[in-house]
Design an enzyme around this catalytic site. Structure first.
Site, short mmCIF file in Angstrom:
data_model
loop_
_atom_site.label_atom_id
_atom_site.label_comp_id
_atom_site.label_asym_id
_atom_site.label_seq_id
_atom_site.Cartn_x
_atom_site.Cartn_y
_atom_site.Cartn_z
N GLY A 11 -4.46 4.52 6.45
CA GLY A 11 -3.13 4.88 5.72
C GLY A 11 -2.17 3.92 6.31
O GLY A 11 -0.78 4.23 6.26
N HIS A 103 -6.25 -5.01 -3.36
CA HIS A 103 -7.56 -5.19 -2.89
C HIS A 103 -7.22 -6.42 -2.00
O HIS A 103 -6.59 -7.51 -2.01
CB HIS A 103 -8.28 -5.91 -4.16
CG HIS A 103 -9.75 -6.19 -3.88
ND1 HIS A 103 -10.70 -5.18 -3.75
CD2 HIS A 103 -10.34 -7.29 -3.79
CE1 HIS A 103 -11.76 -5.61 -3.38
NE2 HIS A 103 -11.52 -7.04 -3.56
#
Ligand code: GRF
Length: 190
Positions: A11, A103
């Site tokens: 995270g 990505h």
């Protein structure tokens, strides 16, 4: 404006976005959702005082509960940040051009199923690439193939290991994802 962030891992991108938007009174992170009860993002959310929802595969794919909850919470943008599950069509249809993903490579290369986390950086080094980077894109039904919003690259030297590349790429993620999220929300108009 209200954001929901999906994360499956540590995270750090979710935290970077939360910190960047902390002073922006127009934008709030309403919820962080994760499929992984062990995810580091849960502790980060607690420290950031952001509500967390841990859900399981069955709930995500066999019910509309997540979509209904996001709609009820009037979420304007769904941000995937290290989320490892394919997004169900019901969620994509409910949030057209309002789900984005980051990505850790320069799509369209090094994308698709299995190309996540360390595997991406190993493949890039193995191929002898001289650069890598990040791709922020809209999410559609095909993994990693939505319209590209933003890309940034970093140089790779022949001495770089996959870990070195991971560090360089993650620095790009933290430098750019928060700003791009902010810009997208601003551009959504009032
Ligand atoms: C990042 O490398 C991101 O590009 C990829 O998963 C990783 C998430 O890292 N999708 P974190 O959980 O945000 O620290």
């Amino acid at each position: 404006k209200r954001i929901a962030i999906f994360a499956s891992g540590s995270g750090s991108n979710a935290e970077a976005i939360a910190r960047y938007l902390a002073d922006d009174t127009e934008v709030q992170i309403s919820l962080i959702l994760t499929n992984n009860p062990e995810a580091g993002v849960i502790q980060r959310a607690r420290r950031l005082h952001i509500p967390v929802l841990v859900f399981d595969r069955k709930t995500f794919y066999e019910s509309d509960r997540i979509v209904e909850m996001l709609l009820n919470q009037k979420i304007d943008l769904v941000v995937l940040a290290g989320f490892m599950m394919l997004i169900p069509n019901v969620l994509i249809q409910a949030f057209p051009r309002r789900i984005i993903n980051i990505h850790p490579a320069l799509l369209p290369r090094y994308g698709g199923k299995g190309m996540y986390g360390h595997f991406v950086h190993e493949a890039v080094v193995a191929a002898g690439e001289v650069e890598s980077g990040i791709t922020i894109h809209y999410v559609n039904e095909v993994y990693d193939e939505g319209e590209i919003i933003f890309q940034a690259s970093c140089a790779i030297s022949s001495a770089d290991t996959p870990d070195d590349v991971a560090r360089k790429v993650q620095a790009l993620e933290h430098a750019h994802y928060p700003r791009v999220v902010g810009q997208l929300l601003g551009s959504q108009g009032v």
